[in-house]
Design an enzyme around this catalytic site. Structure first.
Site, mmCIF file in Angstrom:
data_model
loop_
_atom_site.group_PDB
_atom_site.id
_atom_site.type_symbol
_atom_site.label_atom_id
_atom_site.label_comp_id
_atom_site.label_asym_id
_atom_site.label_seq_id
_atom_site.Cartn_x
_atom_site.Cartn_y
_atom_site.Cartn_z
ATOM 1 N N THR A 1 0.883 -1.243 0.016
ATOM 2 C CA THR A 1 0.061 0.072 -0.062
ATOM 3 C C THR A 1 0.827 1.244 -0.108
ATOM 4 O OG1 THR A 1 -1.716 1.247 1.242
ATOM 5 C CG2 THR A 1 -0.239 -0.106 2.472
ATOM 6 N N GLU B 1 0.291 3.772 1.829
ATOM 7 C CA GLU B 1 0.329 4.181 3.323
ATOM 8 C C GLU B 1 1.461 3.981 3.781
ATOM 9 O OE1 GLU B 1 -1.979 5.875 5.205
ATOM 10 O OE2 GLU B 1 -3.373 6.075 3.279
ATOM 11 N N TYR C 1 -2.424 0.774 10.391
ATOM 12 C CA TYR C 1 -2.599 0.035 9.240
ATOM 13 C C TYR C 1 -1.286 -0.016 8.413
ATOM 14 C CZ TYR C 1 -3.929 -0.911 4.473
ATOM 15 O OH TYR C 1 -4.039 -1.361 2.778
ATOM 16 N N LYS D 1 0.911 -3.161 7.337
ATOM 17 C CA LYS D 1 1.611 -3.563 6.028
ATOM 18 C C LYS D 1 2.981 -3.229 5.626
ATOM 19 C CE LYS D 1 -2.214 -3.979 3.426
ATOM 20 N NZ LYS D 1 -2.389 -5.393 2.604
#
Length: 346
Positions: free
Chosen positions: A130, A132, A155, A159
């Site tokens: 991701t 992010e 999150y 990840k």
């Protein structure tokens, strides 16, 4: 012989588009679903009612938090390709459920990698990574495969573990394992609690007289938004190369949440006029002065990510991947889909 693929998270947005894509390619597709008291197969309902069901398409009850179950199913299915898309994928909710997010989004990746390794089969492995991961690095945009990571949410941190454990298994056990670092990808199948779908559904409900206004958080956050249907092809392409690698998929352009809202209302024939700034920002219907958008401070995250902007040059050069749906076409697609859905509900 046809290839066999296993998809975790098959009932999600990406999983459903990937299943569509692989079935059209002639794959036999297996998906993992969690047992719920109410069915959660809306996004793959069209496949379950198609010629593929029980011929090329199979669902298995499982949970990526259950190592024994994963080992058993990998051994039974014997997949050529494994796509790990399952996760607690909502960034905002990860602040409310950090431990659960760490387990499901992070640790479960190593469970699946171990299941693949224990099977002894040379399955190719795709890990859904991701943007992010880049989190707070707004001064390094556009971000690519060499940009340092700086996650700013539970999150993103989960990840980050999944990213590095995938690299570790690739290097330690000579596994064909890839990370797809996907920037924001949306569609009419996006969950209703994600900001893009929240906006397009609100436009449809306001147009139908079922909602007064839309409340949002940080309007100034900038994201690189593409169409999920384009991105699943990139996932597949990563597993077709001679050697494994990690790739950014993105559009190389960025838009604010406010721009997305402006474009969504415009599809419905409503032009927004904006007044104020920060939490005092308000969006009014230019034609009649009606308040349609305001700010709810509760929707701000504890740590905001201001800018995500991806550079897909490596994927374009090595994979031949291209996005096909523009930002404006994506917004139009989502708004029109939600208008149709809202109008179909009596």
């Amino acid at each position: 012989m046809d290839k066999t693929a296993l998809i975790t998270g098959i009932t999600g947005q990406d999983g459903s588009y990937l299943a569509d894509f692989l079935l059209e390619k002639g794959y036999q597709v297996h998906g993992l679903v969690r047992r719920n008291s109410l069915p959660n197969t809306q996004r793959i309902h069209h496949i379950l009612n198609s010629k593929y069901n029980n011929v090329k398409f199979f669902l298995h009850y499982a949970d990526i938090a259950d190592s024994g179950c994963l080992v058993r199913l990998i051994g039974q299915i014997n997949p050529d390709e494994v796509y790990n898309l399952a996760a607690q994928s909502h960034v905002g909710i990860s602040f409310d459920m950090p431990e659960y997010t760490a387990q499901v989004t992070g640790v479960s990746t190593v469970r699946l990698l171990e299941a693949v390794r224990a099977s002894g089969k040379d399955s190719r492995f795709y890990q859904a990574s991701t943007s992010e991961l880049f989190g707070g690095l707004k001064d390094t945009a556009p971000q690519n495969e060499s940009t340092p990571f700086y996650p700013k949410s539970p999150y993103g941190a989960a990840k980050l573990y999944s990213y590095w454990i995938t690299v570790n298994y690739r290097e330690s056990y000579d596994m064909y394992a890839c990370n797809g670092i996907l920037f924001n990808h949306e569609s009419p199948r996006r969950g209703e609690n994600f900001v893009t779908r929240k906006i397009t559904l609100a436009v449809a409900n306001i147009l139908a007289g079922r909602q007064e206004k839309l409340s949002l958080g940080n309007l100034d956050a900038k994201r690189d938004w593409g169409f999920a249907g384009d991105y699943v092809e990139g996932m597949w392409l990563m597993l077709q190369q001679p050697l494994p690698g990690d790739y950014v998929l993105a559009t190389n352009e960025t838009h604010t949440v406010q721009e997305f809202a402006q474009a969504a209302f415009q599809v419905a024939g409503i032009t927004l006029c904006w007044e104020g700034s920060g939490i005092n920002t308000k969006g009014y219907d230019k034609q009649n002065g009606r308040l349609l958008v305001d700010i709810d401070p509760a929707l701000y995250r504890p740590a905001e990510v201001e800018l995500l902007w991806g550079d897909p040059a490596k994927a374009e050069h090595k994979l031949g991947w291209r996005r096909n749906v523009s930002f404006s076409n994506l917004v139009e697609m989502m708004v029109e889909s939600d208008i149709k859905m809202v109008n179909s509900v009596k």
